[in-house]
Design an enzyme around this catalytic site. Sequence first.
Site, mmCIF file in Angstrom:
data_model
loop_
_atom_site.group_PDB
_atom_site.id
_atom_site.type_symbol
_atom_site.label_atom_id
_atom_site.label_comp_id
_atom_site.label_asym_id
_atom_site.label_seq_id
_atom_site.Cartn_x
_atom_site.Cartn_y
_atom_site.Cartn_z
ATOM 1 N N HIS A 106 0.813 -1.228 0.000
ATOM 2 C CA HIS A 106 0.000 0.000 0.000
ATOM 3 C C HIS A 106 0.842 1.271 0.000
ATOM 4 O O HIS A 106 0.287 2.360 -0.053
ATOM 5 C CB HIS A 106 -0.936 0.032 1.206
ATOM 6 C CG HIS A 106 -2.081 -0.917 1.097
ATOM 7 N ND1 HIS A 106 -1.924 -2.266 1.218
ATOM 8 C CD2 HIS A 106 -3.394 -0.707 0.852
ATOM 9 C CE1 HIS A 106 -3.094 -2.863 1.075
ATOM 10 N NE2 HIS A 106 -4.007 -1.945 0.842
ATOM 11 N N TYR A 174 -3.319 5.516 0.033
ATOM 12 C CA TYR A 174 -3.895 5.824 -1.290
ATOM 13 C C TYR A 174 -3.628 7.283 -1.687
ATOM 14 O O TYR A 174 -4.512 8.003 -2.138
ATOM 15 C CB TYR A 174 -5.389 5.503 -1.325
ATOM 16 C CG TYR A 174 -5.701 4.075 -0.947
ATOM 17 C CD1 TYR A 174 -5.027 3.022 -1.543
ATOM 18 C CD2 TYR A 174 -6.660 3.777 0.011
ATOM 19 C CE1 TYR A 174 -5.292 1.716 -1.190
ATOM 20 C CE2 TYR A 174 -6.932 2.460 0.359
ATOM 21 C CZ TYR A 174 -6.242 1.439 -0.245
ATOM 22 O OH TYR A 174 -6.493 0.145 0.104
#
Length: 488
Positions: A106, A174
Site C-alpha cells: 500500500h 492511497y
Amino acid sequence: MKRSRPSSCRPIFWWLGALAAGSLCAGANVDHFADNGYGNVLSTLQHPAGEHYQGVTYVAYQGPHEDPYVAAYVHATGTWIGPVQAGINTMGKSPDQIDKGELDNHGKPALIVDRQGYIHLVFGSHGGEAKYGPNPLGEFFMGTKGKMTHVVSQKPGDISAWRTLDNIPPFGTYNQWIKLANGDLYLFYRHGGHRSDWVYQKSVDDGRTFSAPVSVLKHKVSAASPTVDDSWYAWFDQGKGDTITASYVYHPCANPKHNAQRQDTYYMVMDCRDGSWRNVQGQSLAAPVTKEDADRLARIEVTGKDRPSHGTTHVDAEGRPQLCFPFAQKVRYYRWDGKAWQKPVEVAAGMGHVNDGDFVVDSPTTTRMILGLGNPGRDEVGWWKTTDGGRTWAKDAVLISSADQSFQTSAMIRNAHPDAQMLLAGVNPALGHLYRPMYLVGEHGPLGRPAASYLGERLEQIKSLPPPNTAKAEAKRKKKAGLGDDEP
Ligand code: ZN
C-alpha cells in the site's frame, strides 16, 4: 507496430561490441528500463506514477524493500537516468521477500513536479500506526501501518538526491497528487484505515507547507445498521479549470470485523476557488459528504451484485465527466452527456480478463483508453478507442504483449509525452521472486535501454529464504480479502 528504441547502442556498435566481447555497450537493448520493481509495483490508485515536465518524463514505482524508486527519461536524447532510491518505506522487510503475502503493497509512491521543477513523492503508509499518536480523522484498523512520508528532490529536475520534508501527517494511504494550472498542489488520501475520512491538504508554496487536512468523504456508523461503517474508495483528478473531480465507490465495512463488499458508483466535483463540492447537475453537496447525501446527489449507478473498484475520471473541454470503473475482471465506462448519464458500457467485452483502465479524452465523443488484457498464453496492454461517445469501442494499437508475463498498470502519466504514456510492471509467476521489469510505454511501444541490472546483490540475498508458505498466504489472503484495494 512501429518500434524505435533510442539508445547509444546502435546496431553497428552492437556488432563491434560483440567482436570486442561487449566492451562498447552494457548489453543488448531490452524493452524494460529497470528490473527492480517489487511486489505489486503499481496501481492506478496511487497517482500520478509519473509526470512529463520540460522534456523529461519522471516516473516513480515500488522497488526493493517496498521503497520508492525514481527514473527519468530524457526525450531529446532518448536516454534514461536512474533508477534511484528516493526514500525509505517503513513497511518494508529485509531481506526482500519471495512470499508475496509478506508484502503490504500500500505504500506505493505518487509523484508530482512543482512549478519550480522540484520532484515530490508521497509514499510509505497503509494508514499509519498508533505510536504516532491519535488519528483525529480515522481509525487504526486491521493491518494499518507505515508512515506517510514526503520527500523532495534536492535540486529541480535532478533525481540523484532527495530529502524528507516532515510536513504531512503519518496516517494516510492511497496518496494522490493534483496540480492546478497555477501550481497549487493538492494531496488527497484516506486518513487511516477503512473507517477514516478521505481528505485533502492544499499547498500554495510548492509543497513546503500544507493546509490542515480537509475532509471530503465522511466515515461514520451507517444509518442503516450499527454493525456497518460507511467507508469509501476514491480517485481524484484535475477537472476543467480550477476544479477537482472525485469518483468513488461505497464500502459497507462490517464492524467490528470487515468484509470485501464494494458497491455503487459516484461522481462529484470541487470548485477550488472556495472548496465547495457539487454534483454533475451543479447542486451543492456539504462536505464531508455523507453516505446519505452521496446516494441522493452524487450516485451514478446502483451496481447490485456487481462489485466496482476505484475508477478513473477525466473531463472533456466542457467539463463533462467520463469515468471508467473496474468490476472484477471487466471495466465499465460511464459518460455524462450534459443532461444524463449514458447507459454504462463494458469496454473490451469478451476479450478475456480486463485490467484497470485509464484514458485520454480527445473530444466529447472521442476517447482513447489503455487496458490490460489477459488471456492464456498472451497478455497485452493496448489502446481501445471510441468515436461515438463511448457507445462502441474498437481495439487499437498494442503497446506491449507477452506470452509469459502479465502487466500491472499505472494511471496515465501526467501531461504525458506521446512516447511515454503509462508505466507498467511485468509479472512472471514462474521466476520464483517478486522483482518485476519496469516499462514506460507510448506510441512506439516500450522505451528501452541497454540491458543492465539494478538489483545489486539482492538475488543472492534472497537465495537462503524458505519457499513461500502457500497455506499461510492463502489464509492471509482470505483474512485480508478486500482490506486493501490492492489484491492482484
Ligand atoms: Zn472495511
